[in-house]
Design a protein around this motif. Structure first.
Motif, PDB file in Angstrom:
ATOM      1  N   GLY A  30       0.819  -1.193   0.000  1.00 57.86           N
ATOM      2  CA  GLY A  30       0.000   0.000   0.000  1.00 57.86           C
ATOM      3  C   GLY A  30       0.857   1.250   0.000  1.00 57.86           C
ATOM      4  O   GLY A  30       1.872   1.322   0.701  1.00 57.86           O
ATOM      5  N   ILE A  31       0.452   2.245  -0.799  1.00 56.21           N
ATOM      6  CA  ILE A  31       1.147   3.526  -0.783  1.00 56.21           C
ATOM      7  C   ILE A  31       0.662   4.291   0.442  1.00 56.21           C
ATOM      8  O   ILE A  31      -0.508   4.649   0.545  1.00 56.21           O
ATOM      9  CB  ILE A  31       0.887   4.312  -2.080  1.00 56.21           C
ATOM     10  CG1 ILE A  31       1.426   3.525  -3.290  1.00 56.21           C
ATOM     11  CG2 ILE A  31       1.523   5.696  -2.003  1.00 56.21           C
ATOM     12  CD1 ILE A  31       1.182   4.201  -4.631  1.00 56.21           C
ATOM     13  N   ALA A  32       1.569   4.518   1.382  1.00 58.27           N
ATOM     14  CA  ALA A  32       1.201   5.159   2.644  1.00 58.27           C
ATOM     15  C   ALA A  32       0.926   6.654   2.441  1.00 58.27           C
ATOM     16  O   ALA A  32       1.609   7.303   1.656  1.00 58.27           O
ATOM     17  CB  ALA A  32       2.343   4.981   3.650  1.00 58.27           C
ATOM     18  N   ARG A  33      -0.166   7.133   3.074  1.00 61.78           N
ATOM     19  CA  ARG A  33      -0.858   6.421   4.135  1.00 61.78           C
ATOM     20  C   ARG A  33      -2.161   5.785   3.669  1.00 61.78           C
ATOM     21  O   ARG A  33      -2.449   4.642   3.977  1.00 61.78           O
ATOM     22  CB  ARG A  33      -1.121   7.376   5.301  1.00 61.78           C
ATOM     23  CG  ARG A  33       0.182   7.787   6.015  1.00 61.78           C
ATOM     24  CD  ARG A  33      -0.034   8.600   7.252  1.00 61.78           C
ATOM     25  NE  ARG A  33      -0.456   9.966   6.950  1.00 61.78           N
ATOM     26  CZ  ARG A  33      -0.310  10.975   7.829  1.00 61.78           C
ATOM     27  NH1 ARG A  33       0.242  10.746   9.020  1.00 61.78           N
ATOM     28  NH2 ARG A  33      -0.718  12.176   7.523  1.00 61.78           N
ATOM     29  N   ASP A  51       2.653  -5.114   2.880  1.00 63.21           N
ATOM     30  CA  ASP A  51       3.722  -4.199   3.263  1.00 63.21           C
ATOM     31  C   ASP A  51       3.309  -2.810   2.776  1.00 63.21           C
ATOM     32  O   ASP A  51       2.232  -2.648   2.191  1.00 63.21           O
ATOM     33  CB  ASP A  51       5.063  -4.628   2.661  1.00 63.21           C
ATOM     34  CG  ASP A  51       6.275  -4.106   3.450  1.00 63.21           C
ATOM     35  OD1 ASP A  51       6.109  -3.172   4.262  1.00 63.21           O
ATOM     36  OD2 ASP A  51       7.382  -4.635   3.243  1.00 63.21           O
ATOM     37  N   ALA A  52       4.151  -1.829   3.018  1.00 58.41           N
ATOM     38  CA  ALA A  52       3.849  -0.465   2.589  1.00 58.41           C
ATOM     39  C   ALA A  52       5.024   0.104   1.825  1.00 58.41           C
ATOM     40  O   ALA A  52       6.171  -0.334   1.981  1.00 58.41           O
ATOM     41  CB  ALA A  52       3.541   0.415   3.797  1.00 58.41           C
ATOM     42  N   GLY A  69       5.133  16.874  -8.527  1.00 58.20           N
ATOM     43  CA  GLY A  69       6.038  15.733  -8.596  1.00 58.20           C
ATOM     44  C   GLY A  69       5.875  14.864  -7.372  1.00 58.20           C
ATOM     45  O   GLY A  69       4.938  15.042  -6.581  1.00 58.20           O
ATOM     46  N   ALA A  70       6.790  13.916  -7.208  1.00 58.36           N
ATOM     47  CA  ALA A  70       6.755  13.013  -6.058  1.00 58.36           C
ATOM     48  C   ALA A  70       8.142  12.418  -5.849  1.00 58.36           C
ATOM     49  O   ALA A  70       8.952  12.343  -6.782  1.00 58.36           O
ATOM     50  CB  ALA A  70       5.731  11.896  -6.275  1.00 58.36           C
ATOM     51  N   ILE A  71       8.402  12.011  -4.610  1.00 59.76           N
ATOM     52  CA  ILE A  71       9.657  11.338  -4.294  1.00 59.76           C
ATOM     53  C   ILE A  71       9.376  10.041  -3.545  1.00 59.76           C
ATOM     54  O   ILE A  71       8.374   9.905  -2.847  1.00 59.76           O
ATOM     55  CB  ILE A  71      10.595  12.222  -3.448  1.00 59.76           C
ATOM     56  CG1 ILE A  71       9.883  12.695  -2.156  1.00 59.76           C
ATOM     57  CG2 ILE A  71      11.108  13.406  -4.259  1.00 59.76           C
ATOM     58  CD1 ILE A  71      10.795  13.409  -1.171  1.00 59.76           C
ATOM     59  N   ALA A  72      10.269   9.081  -3.731  1.00 60.17           N
ATOM     60  CA  ALA A  72      10.254   7.824  -2.990  1.00 60.17           C
ATOM     61  C   ALA A  72      11.711   7.419  -2.824  1.00 60.17           C
ATOM     62  O   ALA A  72      12.614   8.154  -3.240  1.00 60.17           O
ATOM     63  CB  ALA A  72       9.460   6.754  -3.740  1.00 60.17           C
ATOM     64  N   GLU A  73      11.947   6.268  -2.225  1.00 55.19           N
ATOM     65  CA  GLU A  73      13.321   5.804  -2.022  1.00 55.19           C
ATOM     66  C   GLU A  73      14.057   5.720  -3.364  1.00 55.19           C
ATOM     67  O   GLU A  73      13.707   4.914  -4.235  1.00 55.19           O
ATOM     68  CB  GLU A  73      13.311   4.416  -1.365  1.00 55.19           C
ATOM     69  CG  GLU A  73      14.694   3.843  -1.136  1.00 55.19           C
ATOM     70  CD  GLU A  73      14.646   2.368  -0.738  1.00 55.19           C
ATOM     71  OE1 GLU A  73      15.720   1.783  -0.539  1.00 55.19           O
ATOM     72  OE2 GLU A  73      13.538   1.810  -0.659  1.00 55.19           O
ATOM     73  N   TYR A 111       6.966   3.251  10.043  1.00 54.75           N
ATOM     74  CA  TYR A 111       6.135   2.142   9.576  1.00 54.75           C
ATOM     75  C   TYR A 111       6.877   0.809   9.543  1.00 54.75           C
ATOM     76  O   TYR A 111       6.254  -0.244   9.457  1.00 54.75           O
ATOM     77  CB  TYR A 111       5.590   2.435   8.176  1.00 54.75           C
ATOM     78  CG  TYR A 111       4.787   3.716   8.069  1.00 54.75           C
ATOM     79  CD1 TYR A 111       4.182   4.293   9.178  1.00 54.75           C
ATOM     80  CD2 TYR A 111       4.642   4.362   6.850  1.00 54.75           C
ATOM     81  CE1 TYR A 111       3.462   5.474   9.086  1.00 54.75           C
ATOM     82  CE2 TYR A 111       3.924   5.545   6.734  1.00 54.75           C
ATOM     83  CZ  TYR A 111       3.339   6.098   7.872  1.00 54.75           C
ATOM     84  OH  TYR A 111       2.638   7.269   7.762  1.00 54.75           O
ATOM     85  N   GLY A 112       8.204   0.851   9.580  1.00 55.09           N
ATOM     86  CA  GLY A 112       8.957  -0.405   9.501  1.00 55.09           C
ATOM     87  C   GLY A 112       8.740  -1.126   8.191  1.00 55.09           C
ATOM     88  O   GLY A 112       8.539  -2.343   8.144  1.00 55.09           O
ATOM     89  N   THR A 113       8.747  -0.367   7.080  1.00 56.46           N
ATOM     90  CA  THR A 113       8.514  -0.954   5.764  1.00 56.46           C
ATOM     91  C   THR A 113       9.710  -1.788   5.322  1.00 56.46           C
ATOM     92  O   THR A 113      10.772  -1.761   5.924  1.00 56.46           O
ATOM     93  CB  THR A 113       8.250   0.145   4.725  1.00 56.46           C
ATOM     94  OG1 THR A 113       9.407   0.990   4.665  1.00 56.46           O
ATOM     95  CG2 THR A 113       7.042   0.978   5.096  1.00 56.46           C
ATOM     96  N   GLY A 114       9.522  -2.526   4.250  1.00 60.06           N
ATOM     97  CA  GLY A 114      10.610  -3.326   3.697  1.00 60.06           C
ATOM     98  C   GLY A 114      10.731  -4.704   4.315  1.00 60.06           C
ATOM     99  O   GLY A 114      11.728  -5.393   4.132  1.00 60.06           O
TER     100      GLY A 114
END
Length: 211
Positions: A30-33, A51-52, A69-73, A111-114
């Motif tokens: 899921g794309i948080a939130r 997972d998120a 725009g947008a950012i992620a890892e 969130y403890g993702t990954g």
């Protein structure tokens, strides 16, 4: 009346369109939130791991809901046309991005993702809807770095003509493609902000259930 009562109802609708992945080793992200609420329903209905993925929208100055725009890892997306429309300079964008990168790190840690291993598995990326598509594309591109065998982008509602670029998603599932579209929230009776605590609880519940 809107298409969906709330995000949970949208998740149940979306799950019905993702039946081919029932009981497989696919992972729902899921794309948080807000997307995590939809994704939790999908994962529960189909018996899949949850997972998120954390994404931060880069909002226009004074109009934060409009994404330039947008950012992620490891991912940065900036739409030049949107920046020009918003009347922002490159310095404006950099200032917004700096703030959002701090929030990206905070949420990722919170969130403890990954937890889920993605290599060689299908990643089903879920959000509560698509508006500009920047967040969804950023999420998919960030997850591509973890080498899933396939990325499926799944959302309950999106603009009629929108499609993800080929480098982001291998498959796109959207049961409601709407011509009259101005915001995701217009298709929900209840579209309240999802809290950090709710995201953490949903991820923990699903993880504990699967052991």
């Amino acid at each position: 009346m809107a298409l969906f009562a709330d995000r949970r109802a949208a998740g149940r609708v979306l799950a019905a369109h993702l039946e081919p992945w029932r009981g497989t080793d696919a992972v729902v992200l899921g794309i948080a939130r807000g997307g995590v609420v939809v994704a939790a329903e999908v994962a529960g209905a189909l018996g899949l791991e949850l997972d998120a993925v954390v994404v931060r929208k880069l909002g226009a100055a004074g109009q934060e809901e409009f994404a330039v725009g947008a950012i992620a890892e490891g991912v940065r997306i900036v739409t030049a046309d949107a920046v020009r429309w918003a009347g922002m300079t490159e310095h404006d964008v950099e200032r917004v991005e700096s703030t959002e990168r701090d929030e990206l790190r905070r949420r990722t840690d919170a969130y403890g993702t990954g937890r889920a291993t993605l290599a060689g598995r299908t990643a089903i990326v879920v959000d509560d809807g698509v508006a500009t598509g920047a967040s969804a594309v950023a999420a998919c591109r960030a997850l591509r770095r973890h080498e899933p065998s396939r990325i499926v982008l799944a959302v309950p509602v999106a603009p009629e003509r929108w499609m993800p670029p080929a480098d982001a998603a291998d498959e796109y599932v959207c049961p409601h493609r709407e011509a009259d579209f101005w915001a995701v929230g217009q298709f929900y009776d209840a579209f309240t902000q999802t809290s950090d605590e709710e995201v953490v609880a949903l991820l923990r519940q699903r993880h504990d259930l699967l052991g």
